[in-house]
Each structure stands twice: as C-alpha cells, then as structure tokens.
Design an enzyme around this catalytic site. Structure first.
Site, PDB file in Angstrom:
ATOM      1  N   GLU A  47      -1.559   3.478   6.742  1.00 49.05           N
ATOM      2  CA  GLU A  47      -1.424   4.255   5.649  1.00 49.05           C
ATOM      3  C   GLU A  47      -2.283   5.785   6.176  1.00 49.05           C
ATOM      4  O   GLU A  47      -1.877   6.859   5.830  1.00 49.05           O
ATOM      5  CB  GLU A  47      -1.992   3.992   4.534  1.00 49.05           C
ATOM      6  CG  GLU A  47      -1.418   2.714   3.998  1.00 49.05           C
ATOM      7  CD  GLU A  47      -0.104   2.702   3.848  1.00 49.05           C
ATOM      8  OE1 GLU A  47       0.499   3.653   3.366  1.00 49.05           O
ATOM      9  OE2 GLU A  47       0.795   1.591   3.742  1.00 49.05           O
TER      10      GLU A  47
ATOM     11  N   GLU B 113       0.602   5.606   0.810  1.00 50.20           N
ATOM     12  CA  GLU B 113      -0.133   6.638   1.385  1.00 50.20           C
ATOM     13  C   GLU B 113      -0.358   8.064   0.690  1.00 50.20           C
ATOM     14  O   GLU B 113      -0.433   9.136   1.378  1.00 50.20           O
ATOM     15  CB  GLU B 113       0.568   6.909   2.741  1.00 50.20           C
ATOM     16  CG  GLU B 113       1.863   7.860   2.512  1.00 50.20           C
ATOM     17  CD  GLU B 113       3.339   6.844   2.722  1.00 50.20           C
ATOM     18  OE1 GLU B 113       3.063   5.913   2.435  1.00 50.20           O
ATOM     19  OE2 GLU B 113       4.131   7.212   2.779  1.00 50.20           O
TER      20      GLU B 113
ATOM     21  N   ALA C 191       0.913  -1.179   0.003  1.00 54.84           N
ATOM     22  CA  ALA C 191      -0.088  -0.030  -0.015  1.00 54.84           C
ATOM     23  C   ALA C 191       0.860   1.138  -0.169  1.00 54.84           C
ATOM     24  O   ALA C 191       2.006   1.143   0.467  1.00 54.84           O
ATOM     25  CB  ALA C 191      -1.017  -0.008   1.171  1.00 54.84           C
TER      26      ALA C 191
HETATM   27 ZN   LIG Z   1       4.175   3.301   5.373  1.00 54.86          ZN
END
Ligand SMILES: [Zn+2]
Length: 872
Positions: free
Chosen positions: A324, A290, A288
């Site tokens: 995140e 951010e 993932a």
């Molecule tokens: Zn991170």
C-alpha cells in the site's frame, strides 16, 4: 487497491482464491468531456445512528465547449438542490441509475471557461465496505461505531456527486461535522476545527493534492494514534482505543519503508502526513486500500498481536504495508488513465512490495516464496477462461472483476521478468523518469515501457507487449544439449503451455531467458517461436533453463536433462530447485512428462534444503493427497508421503529452537499439518496431549505453536474436542480470534462434525461477518458438502455476503473438487442467480474441476505404479 489475504507459503489457500472475469469488449461507459472538475469543496454531516448523511459540495469546473448539460457520477444519492453560480435559473436534475450518473440540464448553452456548480444532497451510510460505511465493534463499555470510506473502484459517487473516473484528477477540500471527541481522519491533516452548538465539532482538513476521486478518504472513531516523524513526514498508525501495543510492528515497518521509497522513486513522499489506519473487523474479500495519505487496513492486515500472530502473519503484514505504501507513488502520484491498465497499479505495487520487503528482511526470502504464487497463477493462466494482463474494461462491473490474480500476481511476475531482463539499476532509472514526467498525471502502460526503454541497454517493448497483451504461459523446451570444449550448445524452442483443449492455440512470445550450466555464469538470450534455436553457454554439466527463475515461463527438459538435474539437485540454488520442482509437477499433471520424473525428484530433495523449498514440497504432496480423496490407493500414497516428510520433521521438531529462521517456524507448522493429515499417529497423539496442556495453560504457548496445534486438533477432532473449540470461539475476546476459531470448526475431517459446523452458519451463533467463512473452511476437505449447503441456504447466506463479492463465493467453494457432477450444480446455480455477463468465475471454476478430475483419472494410476515399484 486491495491486497488480498494470501499466506505466501500456502498453495492450498490459493486454490480457494477468488477468480476473475474476462471482459467482453462492448461500449465503454465514460462521462462526456465537455465539462471537467478542478476543485471540490465538500461539507458533510453524518448521522451514524440513522446510517444517513447530509452533504453539500461546490465544484469549480471548466466548461470546455458550449453545452446545455453537466453530467457527473452519482449513485444512491438524492440531490436536494442544484445551482450554477451566475445562473438565475436552477438546472433540471435527472438520473441514470444504470450508469450511475446525474445530469444537470440548463435551458441555454453554458459559456466556456470557469464555473461553480453548487449541490446539496443526502445519502446512505452502508454497513459493508463501499462508499461511506460503518464498522461496529465491542468497546470496553459496549458497542461502538466507527466510520470509514472505501471508494475504489467506483464508489466515491456514493459519497459525493463527482467525476468518478481515475483519469479525472482534481483537488479536494473536505469538512465534516461530528460529535466532539471522535478522531477525524482524511488524506490531509486537520487544518482547523470549530465548535458548533449541540456538542458538535466542524473539522476542516487541509487541501488535498490533485488526485483521482477513488483516493479520497474520510474516517472517524474512538481511535488512538502512534506516530513518528520520518524524513519530515508525520507517520502514524491509527487503531481503536486500547490497541496501540499492536501497532509497534507496523510503525517500525512504515518508518523504514518511507525513506526507502523516497530513494527508490527519486521523489519524496509529497504529503505532510501518512496514516496507516486499522479498521476494526474484517471483509470477506479485501484487505487494504491505498487512499493517499490515509491507507485503510482491516486490522488483521496491519496489527501484530503477540498472543495470536505467527511468523507468517508478520511477513504478510509487512508485505501489505509495503504494497500500500508503494501505491502512494505508483497509483496515487501517477495513476492509470482507465481501468484497462489496473494491472499497472497492482502488478507494480505487488512487485515493489516484495522488493522492499526483501531489502529489509532478506532472511524471509520473499522472492523464493513468490515462486509459489507464480506457480499458482501460471496454472490458472494455462486454463480456459484466462485473460491478458491488459484487458478491455468497459464499465464499473468489469472494473470490479479485474481485481484478480492475473492482475496482481502475473502482473508482479511480468514486472519481475522485465527487471531481470533490463537490470536493476536501469529499471529503477526508468521508474524514476516515469515518476518525474507523469507526477499528478495519468498514464497508459506503454508510457512506463517508453521511460524504461530510455534507460535500458536492451529493447523491451516487444517483450513487454507479448507478456501483457496476450494471455497464457510461454514454455521453453530443451530439445538437445551437447558439451564440447568446455561449452554447452543447446537447442531450444518456445511453445505455449496450456492444459485445456480450448486454450492450446499456438502463441509466440519474444521471451528473455537465462540459461546456465550448474555453477557457471548464465547466458541471456531471447527465445521465440517453435523453430529450434541454438544457445551456447559456458561450462558443462546439468543445464538450467530460466536460471534464477526470473522469467514468466515453464521450462521443459529432455528426460536426460532432467535426470542430470536430479542427480545434482542438492547443488542447485534454492530458486532453481523450486523452479524445477514446480515445472516438473505441473508438466507431470498435464501429461507432458511422466509423473515418475516428478516423483523421482521428491526423493532427491535433501532434508537440509531451504525451508521454503521444503514447504513447497509439503504443499505439493498435500495437493496430490487431495486428488486421492476417496480412493483406496490413498493409503499407499500417504505411506510414501510420510516417509518423505518424517525426516524433515525430525530435523525441525515440535518446539522452536533458539536462533532458528522464521521460515523454519513456518515449515514446522506446515509439516505438523501435513503429517497429521497423512495420518502420522505420533503427530496426532502428541497434538492431543499438547492440546490438553494448552487448555490448562494457554499463556505457555507461543502464537505460532498455538495456531498449528489448534489447527491440527480441529482436523482430527472428536466431539468433545470440537465442543471445546466451539466454547472457545463463543468466548473469544476479539472478532479476529472468534473468526479464526469458528473457521477451525469447519475444518474437521468427520462428516458428522462437518454437518454440525454447517448448521452453525445459519444458527445465529457466529456473527454474519464470520459465518460464511465456516463454509469456506468446510470446502477444503468437503467441497461437495459445502457447495450443497451454500446452494440450499442461498437466500439466508447471500444476505451475509458483501454485495461486491457475493457471486464469487459459490464457485470459490469448489477449488478442491474433482467431481464432475459439481459442474452441473454450478451451471444450474449460475443460470438461476448470476447474470450472464458475470459468470466468468464459474467458467474458471468449472475448468479447474474438469482438470482436477482429469489429473485424478489419468495421473494417479501412474503414481500408483511408481509407488508399487518403490516397494521392491
Ligand atoms: Zn494494491
């Protein structure tokens, strides 16, 4: 950025976790500071069929001192035209491919002040996650293509010519021309759209806040969006069409977390919307990212599928969401000035994720679980090839390799230790100051310590420097203890816990340590250096060093001290039970304590202990079992391990009980796996029976039962069972399930089935995004076979691996190897394929193999003697 996939209870998986690179200080590659950007107006048109795009950008810049040239970053872009507003003559454009820059040279110096640089250019849409990239997937009516961007650490320069350094912030206007009907996504909401000829739509997104280039985001595809207003912010989960049912868990989590973070940081989330976007497919190494207001996840890190997702998946997804979202403040609103301080982003977000997850789900006991990842990173930090948390980063390649477990997990543990020392309220007050004073700006680590120091009742700078600027694991030694008049007086000192000859240099830390006798309030003290120091604490009885396990350190007890703990083990808190267990097994493996100290402890653990403690015990026995691979004495060890684990399994049983905790379900899965591995006939037979039932009626099995059942069957599979699993993999309805099943095919114990699994990798049957993970799966039980295969087929294999992670793949296969010949193979492979300055993963893998071989040769005979003594 990138949270990695680490099931929190799985130590075995951590052994395979990618390793890192230690930067050797050279010359820092940065842009000249004569000209800096204020604002970008970017317009682009993707041609997603041709995998190319056209772009134009106007950049408002400030010329700070007279210069003939403007230098910015550009990689794999062709600049078709360039001009500076007010200049009659176009500049000469030149590129430096090595350092990924474009230079615009004018025939006279530019005046200081504001200017606008206009560029037209074109570039590439990639098929793995860097720059602007495409993800293809099977839709209801055929193949569909979605577009996304991934810019951390340094790939915005593949999308737009820009000042692509975290310390250079600017605002962005982004416009995209797209086929009508696609959902467009960026950091900010859509401000306006216009129809243009050819069935196209031009989308203008609202202006971004001032931010670093690596946080810019664009996405488009055939999506759906589930959303809710939370504290005035439109929170959305974006999924490919048809997946909205799987988004409910994430939407609830995000809606709860946003107000929590608004409160914690003392500053409301500043954007009008926050999207969490599920990209279809997976990446080999990252989960993932951010991007501000538009967090990207590969779908398995965001979505919960009732049919497939286990309790452990739910905990993992929650934690990645929390991670995140914490970055939206820590990283996005306040950003590290340069990659040296990457840990500040990642260590803090990892710590904050645990804190928030624990707040909303106390029954998951995430801090207790985090002791296992701390244990793993301490083992790595005690070996050759480790590095300080704050490390010199000179260029893009070094920044890429800084995303490692020292940055994330040690970083998290150090923040935890400092919060433990300072106190929760003072720590939060310091973080709030830091957010307020540095919003929309950049910082170095000492600015955080300074803000916390203003609120802290105790000094922290020296402690923080010792933990972040030097590598390695401090150890606190109990030298003696004496009880007198209801108080205990301890003599302690501090040494350096290191397990390789080359890493044992004496190091001094100023180390906050809490010391307690069982049942009494702890005493906080600072331990530093080898000279013995006296600590007096209330009460008598067993003494716990690092009480509550908040510190980043090993605790070493005297033999008597440890025996006293073992006698009262059931009365310790779960944190201290786990801390003592982890310290004792590590010190036993290192030869600092006899293995019998650890093995005696395994007998003291009650079946009623916390499931997290028991899951850790299961993991430790499996690690020992791995070391026994191929030795005749493994049989005796397995007899003992089964004797320890069977009573635990009797308690939890095969089937979930009403009202049981998620962690009990996770323990059940680990017990089924371990008892099967250790040859428990009843478990193997029952798994076979249940597999037949599963094949007849899959819907009658819960997701977690399904996962552990298939996992168990795969390990002991015979040919017909293996063939059945392969059929299921071929027919799997989603990429995620296909990947899961193909990986299972690589987990068979049988040498023959292992050969068949490896042959599948290059057969063209599993897609290239899935095929390499079969080799990784094989490496858990057959590391040498996996390595030989990867080396022999490197040419084909390297094409399936993502460019940024390819070189980590090969050393990652040797996590369970104890064979010294493997070291020669790794060295030979590195010499042929890996640039000399990028071999740190190989150094670490080799140190690990050497250590495992040493433990196998030196400690297993001790275990054998202890086992023999138990028989009498
Ligand atoms: Zn991170």
């Amino acid at each position: 950025m990138k949270e990695f996939s680490i099931p929190r209870l799985s130590i075995a998986v951590l052994l395979l976790f990618a390793l890192a690179t230690n930067a050797t200080a050279g010359k820092r590659v940065v842009l000249p500071d004569a000209v800096t950007p204020e604002h970008y107006r970017i317009e682009f048109t993707p041609d997603s069929e041709a995998l190319t795009f056209k772009g134009s950008v106007e950049i408002d810049v400030t010329v700070r001192r007279a210069t003939n040239s403007i230098v910015l970053n550009a990689a794999d872009l062709v600049i078709d035209s360039a001009s500076l507003a007010g200049e009659a003559k176009a500049p000469v454009v030149s590129y430096d491919k090595n350092i990924e820059t474009a230079t615009f040279t004018f025939d006279h110096p530019l005046t200081t002040g504001a200017h606008t640089l206009k560029l037209a250019y074109h570039g590439t849409i990639y098929q793995s996650a860097s720059g602007l990239f495409a993800l293809d997937y099977q839709g209801p009516k055929g193949r569909l293509r979605s577009l996304f961007t991934q810019f951390e650490n340094s790939d915005a320069r593949r999308f737009v010519p820009c000042w692509d350094e975290p310390g250079i912030k600017a605002t962005f206007d982004l416009s995209a021309t797209l086929p009508a009907g696609l959902m467009p996504l960026s950091n900010m909401p859509v401000a306006s759209t216009e129809k243009i000829p050819g069935g196209l739509t031009r989308v203008h997104f609202a202006r971004s806040p001032k931010m670093s280039s690596y946080l810019l985001f664009f996405g488009a595809g055939d999506f759906e969006r589930a959303h809710r207003m939370v504290d005035g912010v439109d929170v959305g989960i974006v999924v490919k069409r048809g997946d909205t049912a799987n988004a409910a868990f994430a939407l609830d989590a995000a809606a709860a977390l946003l107000p929590y973070y608004n409160e914690y940081f003392g500053m409301p989330y500043p954007l009008p919307k926050l999207d969490l976007i599920a990209g279809p497919g997976s990446s080999q190494f990252f989960g993932a990212m951010e991007n501000w207001g538009a967090i990207f996840y590969f779908e398995q890190f965001l979505l919960i599928d009732a049919r497939l997702s286990t309790q452990s998946d739910r905990q993992g997804v929650y934690n990645v969401i929390a991670h995140e979202m914490a970055h939206q403040w820590f990283g996005d609103l306040v950003t590290m000035a340069w990659w040296d301080d990457l840990w500040l982003n990642e260590g803090f977000a990892s710590w904050m994720a645990n804190k928030a997850t624990d707040h909303f789900n106390p029954e998951w006991k995430v801090w207790l679980q985090s002791l296992s990842s701390k244990q793993a990173v301490m083992q790595r930090d005690a070996r050759d090839g480790t590095h300080p948390i704050i490390t010199t980063i000179d260029d893009v390649a070094q920044a890429t390799s800084a995303f490692d477990d020292i940055t994330y997990t040690k970083g998290e543990a150090v923040i935890r230790a400092l919060e433990f020392h300072v106190g929760e309220a003072a720590f939060r007050a310091g973080v709030r100051r830091y957010m307020r004073d540095h919003q929309y700006g950049n910082t170095v680590t000492d600015e955080l310590w300074a803000e916390i120091g203003k609120e802290s009742p105790v000094p922290i700078m020296q402690i923080a420097h010792d933990l972040t600027r030097q590598a390695g694991v401090p150890m606190v030694n109990m030298l003696s203890s004496r009880c007198d008049g209801g108080k205990t007086t301890l003599s302690v000192n501090q040494t350096h816990y290191a397990i390789d000859a080359g890493s044992t240099a004496a190091r001094v830390w100023h180390l906050p340590v809490k010391v307690a006798t069982l049942g009494s309030a702890p005493t906080a003290t600072i331990v530093s250096g080898a000279a013995p120091a006296q600590v007096v604490t209330a009460g008598c009885g067993p003494v716990i060093l690092n009480a509550g396990q908040g510190g980043y350190l090993r605790s070493k007890y005297t033999h008597e001290g440890l025996a006293a703990i073992a006698a009262r083990y059931a009365d310790l808190s779960p944190d201290d039970q786990l801390g003592v267990l982890n310290d004792t097994v590590s010190l036993g493996n290192a030869g600092e304590l006899p293995m019998s100290d650890y093995l005696d402890l395994t007998k003291s653990i009650p079946a009623t202990a916390d499931p997290v403690v028991l899951s850790t015990l299961v993991g430790q026995l499996r690690q020992l079992d791995q070391l026994y691979r191929g030795l005749p004495s493994q049989t005796a060890f397995r007899v003992y391990a089964r004797r320890v684990l069977k009573p635990l399994f009797t308690r939890v049983g095969w089937d979930a009980r009403t009202g049981e905790s998620d962690n009990t379900a996770i323990l059940r899965a680990s017990l089924i796996a371990a008892l099967g591995e250790f040859g428990e006939r009843d478990v193997i037979a029952e798994a076979r029976t249940r597999f037949e039932r599963y094949l007849a009626k899959p819907a009658s099995f819960s997701a977690s039962t399904r996962r552990s059942l298939l996992g168990r069957v795969a390990v002991q599979a015979d040919q017909p069972e293996w063939d059945k699993l392969r059929q299921m993999a071929k027919a799997a309805p989603s990429e995620l399930e296909r990947k899961e099943l193909y990986e299972l095919l690589g987990s068979a114990e049988s040498d023959d089935l292992t050969r068949q699994a490896l042959a599948l990798v290059i057969s063209g049957e599993p897609p290239p995004t899935v095929a390499p993970s079969i080799i990784r799966s094989v490496s858990a039980r057959h590391p040498e076979a996996a390595l030989d295969f990867a080396i022999a087929h490197w040419e084909k294999l390297s094409k399936m691996l993502e460019a940024s992670s390819g070189l980590r793949f090969v050393p990652g296969l040797t996590g369970n190897s104890t064979n010294l010949k493997t070291i020669d193979k790794l060295n030979a492979f590195a010499a042929a394929h890996v640039p000399e300055n990028a071999r740190q993963d190989y150094v670490l893998a080799i140190a690990r193999i050497r250590y495992s071989a040493k433990v196998r040769a030196m400690r297993l005979p001790e275990v054998d003697r202890w086992l023999a003594a138990q028989a009498h």
